[in-house]
Design an enzyme around this catalytic site. Sequence first.
Site, PDB file in Angstrom:
ATOM      1  N   SER A   1       0.843  -1.189   0.000  1.00  0.00           N
ATOM      2  CA  SER A   1       0.000   0.000   0.000  1.00  0.00           C
ATOM      3  C   SER A   1       0.885   1.247   0.000  1.00  0.00           C
ATOM      4  O   SER A   1       1.664   1.446  -0.920  1.00  0.00           O
ATOM      5  CB  SER A   1      -0.964  -0.041   1.184  1.00  0.00           C
ATOM      6  OG  SER A   1      -2.004   0.893   1.022  1.00  0.00           O
TER       7      SER A   1
ATOM      8  N   ASP B   1      -9.727  -3.886  -5.539  1.00  0.00           N
ATOM      9  CA  ASP B   1      -9.149  -3.049  -4.490  1.00  0.00           C
ATOM     10  C   ASP B   1      -9.810  -1.676  -4.475  1.00  0.00           C
ATOM     11  O   ASP B   1      -9.876  -0.996  -5.496  1.00  0.00           O
ATOM     12  CB  ASP B   1      -7.641  -2.894  -4.730  1.00  0.00           C
ATOM     13  CG  ASP B   1      -6.894  -2.392  -3.508  1.00  0.00           C
ATOM     14  OD1 ASP B   1      -7.459  -1.568  -2.765  1.00  0.00           O
ATOM     15  OD2 ASP B   1      -5.756  -2.817  -3.295  1.00  0.00           O
TER      16      ASP B   1
ATOM     17  N   HIS C   1      -8.048  -4.950  -1.483  1.00  0.00           N
ATOM     18  CA  HIS C   1      -6.859  -4.433  -0.819  1.00  0.00           C
ATOM     19  C   HIS C   1      -6.301  -5.390   0.229  1.00  0.00           C
ATOM     20  O   HIS C   1      -5.099  -5.469   0.429  1.00  0.00           O
ATOM     21  CB  HIS C   1      -7.204  -3.093  -0.156  1.00  0.00           C
ATOM     22  CG  HIS C   1      -6.016  -2.248   0.154  1.00  0.00           C
ATOM     23  ND1 HIS C   1      -5.178  -1.750  -0.815  1.00  0.00           N
ATOM     24  CD2 HIS C   1      -5.520  -1.803   1.335  1.00  0.00           C
ATOM     25  CE1 HIS C   1      -4.234  -1.024  -0.251  1.00  0.00           C
ATOM     26  NE2 HIS C   1      -4.404  -1.049   1.043  1.00  0.00           N
TER      27      HIS C   1
END
Length: 686
Positions: free
Chosen positions: A538, A623, A658
Amino acid sequence: MEIEIKQPVAAKKEMCLEKHGDVRVDHYFWLNDREDSEVIEYLQQENAYNDRMTAHTASFRDRLFEEMKGRIKEDDASVPYKLNGYWYITKYEKGKDYPIYTRRKGVLEAPEEILFDCNVEAEGYSYYRMVGLNVSPDNTLIAFGVDTVSRRKYTIRVKNLVTGEVYPETIETTTGSSTWAADSKTLFYTRKNEETLRCDTIYRHTLGTDAQEDVTVFHETDDTYSTFVYKTKSKKYIVIGSGSTLTTEYRILKADDPLGDFTIFLPRERGHEYSIAHYEDHFYILTNCDKAINFKLMKTPEMQTAKVHWEEVIPHREDVLLEDVDIFSEYLVVSERRNGLNEVNIKKWDGTADYYLPFDSETYTAYVAANPDFDTQILRYSYNSLTTPNSVIDFDMVTKDKTIQKEQEVLGGTFAKENYVSERVWATAADGTKVPVSLVYKKGMQKDGSHPLLQYAYGSYGSTIDPYFSSVRLSLLDRGFIYAIAHIRGGEYLGRSWYEDGKMLNKKNTFTDFIDCSQFLIAEKYTSASHLYAMGGSAGGLLMGVVINMAPELYNGVVAAVPFVDVVTTMLDESIPLTTGEYDEWGNPNQKEYYEYMKSYSPYDNITEQYYPNLLVTTGLHDSQVQYWEPAKWVAKLRAYNKGENVVLLHTNMDTGHGGASGRFEALKEVAEEYAFLLDLEGIND
């Protein structure tokens, strides 16, 4: 004859993006449409290429997976906690991926009630996640949220725990969390914006009515803020919170008056962050007001919340970050961080006790666990270190006796904590700042530069990566790897200023700190450039993207998970989730100064013709935090510019978002993939 495996080549379609008179040409902008069959075909080609390039590690990946899984106690259960007359336990059964939520009334010997068996609930879904389990005050109902797509858009339902019926009403596009009023009929929850997924509105739902009739009790109009709702531990107040990166605001309503109007606790002031807890007839406020950068604790009468009434309870300290407080009927428990280390301070309300829990290591993690019971002298906390599995401990705040309720079991028979060593070292950054690094490795390791080392970091949002135990990580340590956590600026490991020095126009400190830590580890002969690896996900994936642009020669391989790498384009697109609420973290590129600063480090915008390290990039098609097209575009462009023969691999999970896979064992397959990639680069395949 060996057949050459050709890597996919994404089509170039010129797209000019102009801002502040500056034109960026993006040849892969077209990849941002997941409904386009050409995009899906390209992602599938990348997956096929990844499969072919890693086919020789397939059996090794399977062995790694079984090895990791074999260390985990499959038929496991959480330590019971008591709430409102019931003991709650989450358990797992052998061979099953999902939790089973249970409770027992009054005593642990009472008959077990199964609230949910998520293994049953997940049948038919490639992804399943249940969150926000919330039992009504009368113990007869439970609200819960479910996501079956992995875009963090949860549907809230309510189940009758007496009859087993799941009520027909469904509340869509929420955070999954909810809060009951005292009447056990009224539910408050947060709904997300359909387009941006920003948590922007609090609703009131009355049981038995259509969700379309739910009443808006608060709408956050500032698109840089998100909002949430909860109940104080005292059960007396419903609280609506609204916050951006730098500013918070709260509204309160008595829990026994659900149809009443919320009142503002203290109006928002830019830069003022505070949180509130309730005890007897006072609110306690954790606040950074009056330049208390590391926060201080204040209190005020519950009916007089204006600042003029605030009294100091714990003063601001330059060397201690005040992270949280937990309130009990007889005690105030304070979570602090000093010199990067967790500390827990226990204070009795009447002033007769004030002491710290004793910890004696430099690479440990300790934190106050779930303590929902208000009227107890038992504090539950967790402790672990890089070499010590996690323990859940009940501490008697009166007698100071501690009882280890559970110690994480590491199965397989090969683990003994005395066979590993952990330490904390300090690298010197280019500007002279000392940056701590936590290390763990197999005992007997000689510092001769020959050892493979995996360096991990995150470095954003003030999120601190503490040195924690991982049974999965043993698969690297037992094969000779050193594991390092670089506590770089952008987190809060060394206090709030550590965060401030790694954000906005100071963001580059995050990246140069990581590189300086790498150079330090090489100079001190923990490893060498040919054996050094880096990993981040991330915002940590952004970190990976920057460091391989700035110093690709330092790393033999890099794993970037769901990486945020197209910073400028994303931050200029207010229609996607990772934008307006992020301005106080990265800056607003609609302002030229921030645009130019972002562009100067954005991984996608700074790819050049050079030799890049071996790279594994992972993402999820659904995501919601970092859209799949960022890593897809990044990989396509890297392929076009990479001068060397090192591999650049992209694996898109076509079913998840995610957080990756939802099952506890399915998620291990993703780790096994990453570890196999790293170990293969070291020539280790057993």
